[in-house]
Enzyme design. Sequence first.
Site, PDB file in Angstrom:
ATOM      1  N   ASP A  32     -10.129  23.713   7.268  1.00  0.00           N
ATOM      2  CA  ASP A  32      -9.517  24.607   6.290  1.00  0.00           C
ATOM      3  C   ASP A  32     -10.629  25.518   5.782  1.00  0.00           C
ATOM      4  O   ASP A  32     -11.825  25.225   5.962  1.00  0.00           O
ATOM      5  CB  ASP A  32      -8.902  23.798   5.141  1.00  0.00           C
ATOM      6  N   ILE A  33     -10.237  26.609   5.140  1.00  0.00           N
ATOM      7  CA  ILE A  33     -11.241  27.492   4.554  1.00  0.00           C
ATOM      8  C   ILE A  33     -11.819  26.897   3.277  1.00  0.00           C
ATOM      9  O   ILE A  33     -12.883  27.310   2.818  1.00  0.00           O
ATOM     10  CB  ILE A  33     -10.637  28.893   4.297  1.00  0.00           C
ATOM     11  N   SER A 110       8.081  29.616  10.188  1.00  0.00           N
ATOM     12  CA  SER A 110       8.786  29.664   8.916  1.00  0.00           C
ATOM     13  C   SER A 110      10.176  30.247   9.092  1.00  0.00           C
ATOM     14  O   SER A 110      10.427  31.059  10.000  1.00  0.00           O
ATOM     15  CB  SER A 110       7.996  30.520   7.919  1.00  0.00           C
ATOM     16  N   TYR A 135       4.717  38.500   5.667  1.00  0.00           N
ATOM     17  CA  TYR A 135       4.494  37.083   5.960  1.00  0.00           C
ATOM     18  C   TYR A 135       5.402  36.624   7.099  1.00  0.00           C
ATOM     19  O   TYR A 135       4.958  35.970   8.053  1.00  0.00           O
ATOM     20  CB  TYR A 135       4.745  36.252   4.697  1.00  0.00           C
ATOM     21  N   LYS A 139       4.802  35.386  11.302  1.00  0.00           N
ATOM     22  CA  LYS A 139       5.407  34.260  11.998  1.00  0.00           C
ATOM     23  C   LYS A 139       6.065  34.724  13.300  1.00  0.00           C
ATOM     24  O   LYS A 139       5.995  34.030  14.329  1.00  0.00           O
ATOM     25  CB  LYS A 139       6.421  33.555  11.095  1.00  0.00           C
TER      26      LYS A 139
END
Length: 282
Positions: A32-33, A110, A135, A139
């Site tokens: 993860d960041i 999503s 967003y 996807k």
Amino acid sequence: MQKIVLTGARGALGTSLRGPLSKMCAQLVSTDIRPAPEGLFDNETYVQADLAKFDKIAPLLEGADMVVHFGAIVDEKPFEDLLGPNFIGAYNVWEAAHRHGVRRVVYASSIHAVGLAATNAGIDTTEPHHPDTFYGLAKCFAEDMARMYWEKRGIEAVCLRIMSCTPEPQNIRALGTWLSHRDLIQLVTRAIDTPTVGYTVVYGVSNNTRCPVDNTKAAFLGYRPVDNAEEWAATLLAKAGTPDPHDVALTRLGGPFAAVPLGESGMAAIAALTAKTTTPTG
């Protein structure tokens, strides 16, 4: 299975997957960041890395059997904000998977990939892309890339069109769209242990009485959700008041994401809907 790589391991859904995934392989690499969480599993290693930087992500996939790709900004933002983590990050995962001979990518897509489809249309997994936001567009991009990498390079993919994954359903929309964490874990497990999947799309939704989508064509995955949002229906409906039949947040599958202007937070709109549902009026 020798090695699974999990991206987005510090997110809410990634956090819930770390334990189950650690039991499915000899080595789990979580990334993860954000910095590492406290307490790793015995066979888990953690690498802090930016999805948008290929040279940081690609080495993590060496020797991996599968990648469970849940890393992304999980909200609507201006396109420029999403470009690195959501668009370029997805490309980096698939390209690294190709270079290292990874067998399969399990992708957290999503419902927002088809978020402007009508809630009452009864769509299935063959529904054409109909994104509601930048967003959702990301996807769509990743789903199309997943299909291309399967057809051109032989990397299998399962794209999980996750709907509303929370511990409990939060509002009246979630009576149809809720995905419990228990069912999420089952869904990801089936996406991993099904012998062959090719390119597959499946909706991430629990066994809700009011479910607005059809997973029949993905039945071969063996995903059989057990939880049902109807248990909360009476309470949520009583608190919600009379819904507006013209409210796009209720008439489109993307919910509040379908109603917000491009680039503006959909999560903030969901929070507002939840507050309206859960706070008694009068």
